[in-house]
Design an enzyme around this catalytic site. Structure first.
Site, PDB file in Angstrom:
ATOM      1  N   GLY A  57      -6.917 -55.495  81.223  1.00  0.00           N
ATOM      2  CA  GLY A  57      -8.298 -55.469  80.717  1.00  0.00           C
ATOM      3  C   GLY A  57      -9.269 -54.529  81.394  1.00  0.00           C
ATOM      4  N   ASP A  84     -11.953 -56.759  84.585  1.00  0.00           N
ATOM      5  CA  ASP A  84     -12.787 -56.817  83.381  1.00  0.00           C
ATOM      6  C   ASP A  84     -13.733 -58.011  83.418  1.00  0.00           C
ATOM      7  OD1 ASP A  84     -10.702 -58.637  83.116  1.00  0.00           O
ATOM      8  OD2 ASP A  84     -10.109 -58.018  81.107  1.00  0.00           O
ATOM      9  N   ASP A  87     -13.442 -65.255  85.371  1.00  0.00           N
ATOM     10  CA  ASP A  87     -13.474 -66.480  84.585  1.00  0.00           C
ATOM     11  C   ASP A  87     -13.221 -67.655  85.536  1.00  0.00           C
ATOM     12  OD1 ASP A  87     -13.531 -68.031  82.215  1.00  0.00           O
ATOM     13  OD2 ASP A  87     -11.395 -67.770  81.875  1.00  0.00           O
ATOM     14  N   LYS A 146     -18.336 -65.079  84.031  1.00  0.00           N
ATOM     15  CA  LYS A 146     -18.653 -66.393  83.445  1.00  0.00           C
ATOM     16  C   LYS A 146     -18.690 -67.397  84.597  1.00  0.00           C
ATOM     17  CE  LYS A 146     -15.560 -65.700  79.447  1.00  0.00           C
ATOM     18  NZ  LYS A 146     -14.406 -66.305  78.761  1.00  0.00           N
ATOM     19  N   ASP A 200      -9.375 -58.431  75.342  1.00  0.00           N
ATOM     20  CA  ASP A 200      -8.649 -58.728  74.112  1.00  0.00           C
ATOM     21  C   ASP A 200      -8.611 -60.217  73.820  1.00  0.00           C
ATOM     22  OD1 ASP A 200      -6.811 -59.411  76.257  1.00  0.00           O
ATOM     23  OD2 ASP A 200      -5.272 -59.561  74.711  1.00  0.00           O
ATOM     24  N   ARG A 228      -9.182 -54.683  72.060  1.00  0.00           N
ATOM     25  CA  ARG A 228      -9.396 -53.932  73.304  1.00  0.00           C
ATOM     26  C   ARG A 228     -10.137 -52.625  73.116  1.00  0.00           C
ATOM     27  NH1 ARG A 228      -6.623 -56.357  77.519  1.00  0.00           N
ATOM     28  NH2 ARG A 228      -4.500 -57.043  77.076  1.00  0.00           N
TER      29      ARG A 228
HETATM   30  P1  IMP Z   1      -9.407 -65.893  85.699  1.00  0.00           P
HETATM   31  O1  IMP Z   1      -8.230 -65.785  86.602  1.00  0.00           O
HETATM   32  O2  IMP Z   1      -9.490 -67.209  85.010  1.00  0.00           O
HETATM   33  O3  IMP Z   1     -10.711 -65.515  86.367  1.00  0.00           O
HETATM   34  O4  IMP Z   1      -9.137 -64.927  84.515  1.00  0.00           O
HETATM   35  C1  IMP Z   1      -9.438 -63.636  84.545  1.00  0.00           C
HETATM   36  C2  IMP Z   1      -8.673 -62.955  83.451  1.00  0.00           C
HETATM   37  O5  IMP Z   1      -8.643 -63.716  82.233  1.00  0.00           O
HETATM   38  C3  IMP Z   1      -9.378 -61.678  83.128  1.00  0.00           C
HETATM   39  O6  IMP Z   1      -8.854 -60.644  83.897  1.00  0.00           O
HETATM   40  C4  IMP Z   1      -9.089 -61.514  81.662  1.00  0.00           C
HETATM   41  O7  IMP Z   1      -7.895 -60.807  81.511  1.00  0.00           O
HETATM   42  C5  IMP Z   1      -8.893 -62.894  81.124  1.00  0.00           C
HETATM   43  N1  IMP Z   1     -10.111 -63.380  80.431  1.00  0.00           N
HETATM   44  C6  IMP Z   1     -10.932 -64.373  80.822  1.00  0.00           C
HETATM   45  N2  IMP Z   1     -11.933 -64.565  79.948  1.00  0.00           N
HETATM   46  C7  IMP Z   1     -11.745 -63.655  78.967  1.00  0.00           C
HETATM   47  C8  IMP Z   1     -12.459 -63.336  77.752  1.00  0.00           C
HETATM   48  O8  IMP Z   1     -13.496 -63.924  77.394  1.00  0.00           O
HETATM   49  N3  IMP Z   1     -11.934 -62.334  76.997  1.00  0.00           N
HETATM   50  C9  IMP Z   1     -10.812 -61.660  77.347  1.00  0.00           C
HETATM   51  N4  IMP Z   1     -10.128 -61.898  78.464  1.00  0.00           N
HETATM   52  C10 IMP Z   1     -10.579 -62.897  79.272  1.00  0.00           C
HETATM   53 MG    MG Z   2      -7.479 -59.369  83.202  1.00  0.00          MG
END
Ligand code: IMP
Ligand code: MG
Length: 184
Positions: free
Chosen positions: A41, A100, A103, A131, A159, A165
């Site tokens: 991403g 990107d 989360d 977020k 995506d 993307r």
């Molecule tokens: P985390 O490990 O939960 O912080 O996830 C991070 C990864 O989840 C990011 O690098 C994205 O690839 C994916 N991700 C989280 N939220 C979104 C979203 O709203 N759209 C697209 N990809 C997301």
């Molecule tokens: Mg990612």
């Protein structure tokens, strides 16, 4: 194409990326950092960020890591697993880690801890989107493009199941299940 609602158009993104690169440039201890993107991403954001930084005299080494989550359907609680490591030696180097979107935080946390073990002299992280309400681990990025609510976004490298993307803007989509996680 999925039904979507634009949150940030290309002009707004360009302005924010320009400002972010100036902010990062002001903190960078060297004009030759190692910039490490998390696949997949981050690739669009990273390209724009680095071209903006090039205008400020930054000449980075560029590398990528890829991570995925353990745990199948329980991915939000899972730990991120390293699928592809960096190729460059970052010991004693200034590193900027780029993703990107932040989360749950497990991806960035895992990548950062892995890189810190290789003893860079400086490591800051930069995410295009954040977020903060979704966090399940204690991590924040040093630089954030935009804070967004708990919606699933596509475009500008992000995506949904591989779609969206290449859109030049960031848009929110409706999910049947709010924020079911995807890889990459
Ligand atoms: P985390 O490990 O939960 O912080 O996830 C991070 C990864 O989840 C990011 O690098 C994205 O690839 C994916 N991700 C989280 N939220 C979104 C979203 O709203 N759209 C697209 N990809 C997301
Ligand atoms: Mg990612």
């Amino acid at each position: 194409m999925l039904e979507h609602r634009v949150l940030f158009d290309d002009r707004r993104i360009a302005e924010r990326v320009q400002a972010l690169s100036a902010e990062i440039h002001a903190d960078l201890p060297t004009a030759r950092p190692v910039v490490i993107g998390l696949l997949t991403g981050s690739y669009v954001f990273m390209a724009d960020l680095l071209r903006a930084a090039a205008g400020l005299g930054v000449e980075p080494l560029v590398d990528f890591m890829a991570l995925s989550h353990y745990g199948g359907g329980h991915r939000a609680r899972g730990e991120a697993k390293i699928l592809k490591d960096v190729n460059v030696n970052i010991r004693g180097q200034a590193v900027l880690l780029v993703d990107d979107i932040l989360d749950s935080g497990t991806t960035l946390l895992r990548a950062r801890d892995h890189l810190l073990r290789q003893e860079p002299s400086w490591l800051h992280s930069c995410v295009f989107l954040d977020k903060p309400w979704r966090r399940i681990v204690d991590i924040r990025a040093d630089y954030v493009g935009f804070v967004i609510p708990d919606v699933w976004v596509i475009g500008y490298g992000l995506d949904y199941a591989g779609e969206g993307r290449a859109l030049p803007y960031v848009a929110a989509i409706e999910l049947a299940r709010p924020c079911a996680k995807r890889e990459g």
